[in-house]
Motif scaffolding. Structure first.
Motif, mmCIF file in Angstrom:
data_model
loop_
_atom_site.group_PDB
_atom_site.id
_atom_site.type_symbol
_atom_site.label_atom_id
_atom_site.label_comp_id
_atom_site.label_asym_id
_atom_site.label_seq_id
_atom_site.Cartn_x
_atom_site.Cartn_y
_atom_site.Cartn_z
ATOM 1 N N ALA A 106 1.019 -1.174 0.053
ATOM 2 C CA ALA A 106 -0.110 -0.030 0.006
ATOM 3 C C ALA A 106 0.848 1.264 -0.056
ATOM 4 O O ALA A 106 0.554 2.336 -0.689
ATOM 5 N N GLY A 107 2.079 1.411 0.705
ATOM 6 C CA GLY A 107 3.074 2.474 0.799
ATOM 7 C C GLY A 107 3.627 2.438 -0.590
ATOM 8 O O GLY A 107 3.726 3.747 -1.162
ATOM 9 N N LEU A 108 3.981 1.274 -1.335
ATOM 10 C CA LEU A 108 4.479 1.634 -2.529
ATOM 11 C C LEU A 108 3.487 2.171 -3.404
ATOM 12 O O LEU A 108 4.055 2.959 -4.444
ATOM 13 N N TRP A 109 2.478 1.815 -3.540
ATOM 14 C CA TRP A 109 1.487 2.433 -4.556
ATOM 15 C C TRP A 109 1.218 3.615 -4.240
ATOM 16 O O TRP A 109 1.068 4.590 -5.104
ATOM 17 N N ARG A 110 1.181 4.325 -2.964
ATOM 18 C CA ARG A 110 1.347 5.823 -2.525
ATOM 19 C C ARG A 110 2.519 6.437 -3.037
ATOM 20 O O ARG A 110 2.393 7.576 -3.573
ATOM 21 N N ILE A 111 3.462 5.929 -3.062
ATOM 22 C CA ILE A 111 4.956 6.421 -3.657
ATOM 23 C C ILE A 111 4.564 6.627 -5.192
ATOM 24 O O ILE A 111 5.046 7.861 -5.582
ATOM 25 N N TRP A 112 4.176 5.701 -5.696
ATOM 26 C CA TRP A 112 3.838 5.986 -7.156
ATOM 27 C C TRP A 112 2.854 6.781 -7.589
ATOM 28 O O TRP A 112 3.092 7.629 -8.477
ATOM 29 N N HIS A 113 1.738 7.016 -6.895
ATOM 30 C CA HIS A 113 0.508 7.470 -7.313
ATOM 31 C C HIS A 113 0.209 8.834 -6.287
ATOM 32 O O HIS A 113 -0.784 9.622 -6.411
ATOM 33 N N ALA A 143 4.770 7.973 3.236
ATOM 34 C CA ALA A 143 4.763 6.574 2.403
ATOM 35 C C ALA A 143 6.103 6.079 2.785
ATOM 36 O O ALA A 143 6.573 4.980 3.035
ATOM 37 N N ALA A 144 7.248 6.783 2.634
ATOM 38 C CA ALA A 144 8.369 6.230 2.757
ATOM 39 C C ALA A 144 8.857 6.048 4.398
ATOM 40 O O ALA A 144 9.500 5.103 4.710
ATOM 41 N N GLN A 145 8.109 7.050 5.145
ATOM 42 C CA GLN A 145 8.170 6.753 6.535
ATOM 43 C C GLN A 145 7.442 5.566 7.014
ATOM 44 O O GLN A 145 7.845 4.879 7.822
ATOM 45 N N LEU A 146 6.419 5.282 6.043
ATOM 46 C CA LEU A 146 5.758 3.882 6.262
ATOM 47 C C LEU A 146 6.575 2.927 5.998
ATOM 48 O O LEU A 146 6.704 1.887 6.686
#
Length: 99
Positions: free
Chosen positions: A18-25, A35-38
């Protein structure tokens, strides 16, 4: 007990996805930084769970290093944002830019 640790590890991996998705989008840089903190927090938790499940104490050391790197990345990001938002030293506050 190992089944519980495996389920926790799977849940943490889903959280990382989910965090990776937030980093991309992510619409903004701040969203991407959160998201990186996540990634940092969840990565530490995942490494600690794996260290317990596999009885590998070296993973605890890796988790500690990842925690420190996450803190350093956050401080660097906040410092960068603070430098961008701060008025330059050339101009005085309230001074008019026109000659």
């Amino acid at each position: 007990m190992s089944l519980v640790l495996a389920l926790v590890a799977i849940f943490l991996l889903l959280t990382l996805m989910a965090g990776l998705w937030r980093i991309w989008h992510g619409p903004k840089d701040v969203d991407r930084m959160l998201a990186a903190q996540l990634f940092g927090t969840t990565g530490v938790a995942l490494l600690l769970v794996l260290a317990e499940a596999m009885a590998t104490p070296a993973l605890r050391d890796v988790a500690l290093v990842l925690a420190v790197l996450a803190i350093v990345a956050t401080v660097a990001f906040v410092t960068r944002v603070a430098q961008i938002d701060r008025p330059s030293a050339d101009r005085k506050e309230g001074a008019d830019d026109t000659p």
